[in-house]
Design a protein around this motif. Structure first.
Motif, PDB file in Angstrom:
ATOM      1  N   ARG A   1       0.223   4.428   0.138  1.00  0.00           N
ATOM      2  CA  ARG A   1      -0.216   5.655   0.806  1.00  0.00           C
ATOM      3  C   ARG A   1       0.681   5.941   2.004  1.00  0.00           C
ATOM      4  O   ARG A   1       1.404   5.070   2.482  1.00  0.00           O
TER       5      ARG A   1
ATOM      6  N   ASP B   1       0.876  -1.175   0.000  1.00  0.00           N
ATOM      7  CA  ASP B   1       0.000   0.000   0.000  1.00  0.00           C
ATOM      8  C   ASP B   1       0.908   1.219   0.000  1.00  0.00           C
ATOM      9  O   ASP B   1       1.679   1.421   0.940  1.00  0.00           O
TER      10      ASP B   1
ATOM     11  N   SER C   1      -0.837   4.159  -7.163  1.00  0.00           N
ATOM     12  CA  SER C   1      -0.421   2.772  -7.389  1.00  0.00           C
ATOM     13  C   SER C   1      -0.020   2.556  -8.844  1.00  0.00           C
ATOM     14  O   SER C   1       0.914   1.803  -9.122  1.00  0.00           O
TER      15      SER C   1
ATOM     16  N   CYS D   1      -3.384   1.912  -3.574  1.00  0.00           N
ATOM     17  CA  CYS D   1      -3.389   3.222  -2.906  1.00  0.00           C
ATOM     18  C   CYS D   1      -4.850   3.550  -2.608  1.00  0.00           C
ATOM     19  O   CYS D   1      -5.658   2.638  -2.459  1.00  0.00           O
TER      20      CYS D   1
ATOM     21  N   ALA E   1       0.659   1.062  10.813  1.00  0.00           N
ATOM     22  CA  ALA E   1       1.295   0.545   9.616  1.00  0.00           C
ATOM     23  C   ALA E   1       2.180  -0.664   9.897  1.00  0.00           C
ATOM     24  O   ALA E   1       2.902  -0.697  10.885  1.00  0.00           O
TER      25      ALA E   1
ATOM     26  N   HIS F   1      -7.038  -0.209   5.431  1.00  0.00           N
ATOM     27  CA  HIS F   1      -6.270  -0.844   4.365  1.00  0.00           C
ATOM     28  C   HIS F   1      -6.739  -2.269   4.147  1.00  0.00           C
ATOM     29  O   HIS F   1      -7.429  -2.846   4.981  1.00  0.00           O
TER      30      HIS F   1
ATOM     31  N   HIS G   1       5.123  -2.310   7.959  1.00  0.00           N
ATOM     32  CA  HIS G   1       6.004  -1.904   6.849  1.00  0.00           C
ATOM     33  C   HIS G   1       6.622  -3.105   6.129  1.00  0.00           C
ATOM     34  O   HIS G   1       6.874  -4.136   6.734  1.00  0.00           O
TER      35      HIS G   1
ATOM     36  N   ALA H   1      -1.904  -6.110   3.373  1.00  0.00           N
ATOM     37  CA  ALA H   1      -1.104  -5.131   2.635  1.00  0.00           C
ATOM     38  C   ALA H   1      -0.033  -4.536   3.544  1.00  0.00           C
ATOM     39  O   ALA H   1      -0.305  -4.192   4.690  1.00  0.00           O
TER      40      ALA H   1
ATOM     41  N   TYR I   1      -2.981   4.671   5.461  1.00  0.00           N
ATOM     42  CA  TYR I   1      -2.946   3.234   5.686  1.00  0.00           C
ATOM     43  C   TYR I   1      -3.655   2.888   6.997  1.00  0.00           C
ATOM     44  O   TYR I   1      -4.488   1.983   7.048  1.00  0.00           O
TER      45      TYR I   1
ATOM     46  N   SER J   1       1.441   6.700   5.999  1.00  0.00           N
ATOM     47  CA  SER J   1       1.032   5.896   7.158  1.00  0.00           C
ATOM     48  C   SER J   1      -0.343   6.247   7.701  1.00  0.00           C
ATOM     49  O   SER J   1      -1.085   5.358   8.126  1.00  0.00           O
TER      50      SER J   1
ATOM     51  N   SER K   1       2.574  -1.526   4.421  1.00  0.00           N
ATOM     52  CA  SER K   1       2.698  -0.094   4.208  1.00  0.00           C
ATOM     53  C   SER K   1       4.055   0.226   3.589  1.00  0.00           C
ATOM     54  O   SER K   1       5.100  -0.075   4.161  1.00  0.00           O
TER      55      SER K   1
ATOM     56  N   THR L   1      -8.118   1.315  -2.587  1.00  0.00           N
ATOM     57  CA  THR L   1      -8.767   0.991  -1.320  1.00  0.00           C
ATOM     58  C   THR L   1     -10.177   1.547  -1.256  1.00  0.00           C
ATOM     59  O   THR L   1     -11.079   0.905  -0.704  1.00  0.00           O
TER      60      THR L   1
END
Length: 107
Positions: free
Chosen positions: A23, A21, A67, A61, A103, A32, A105, A36, A28, A25, A38, A88
């Motif tokens: 976007r 994703d 995206s 995104c 998030a 989300h 990551h 996915a 997200y 944080s 972050s 999303t």
């Protein structure tokens, strides 16, 4: 650049698709797609080595604009990147669930 509509993406996600994703944080965390990771656009280069090389990387995104750009950039670097059309927001509009929270990551 490859794209997948939400139905194709949902089927791939059900089979364990790798999803990032792009976007920030806060976006997200607000909601989300389950699973996915972050990966804000600003960090995309930093996680390149962490992306799988043996399967597609789905990029999502909010709406599909970021995206698409990110998938195009990743594709030029040799990543099998697929942009999720509708993002999303489209996922939520179709009644599919979102996860809220901090998030997780990719890096």
């Amino acid at each position: 650049m490859r794209e997948a509509d939400l139905d194709v993406f949902a089927a791939e996600l059900a089979h364990g698709a790798f999803v990032i994703d792009v976007r920030e944080s806060d976006g997200y965390a607000a909601g989300h797609v389950s699973g996915a990771l972050s990966t804000p656009l600003s960090a995309l280069g930093a996680v390149l080595g962490d992306l799988p090389g043996d399967r597609p990387v789905y990029v999502i995104c909010a709406s599909g604009n970021r995206s698409a750009w990110a998938a195009e950039q990743l594709a030029t670097l040799g990543v099998d990147a697929v942009s999720v059309v509708g993002g999303t927001a489209g996922w939520a509009r179709t009644g599919r669930p979102l996860v809220r929270g901090a998030a997780v990551h990719a890096a």
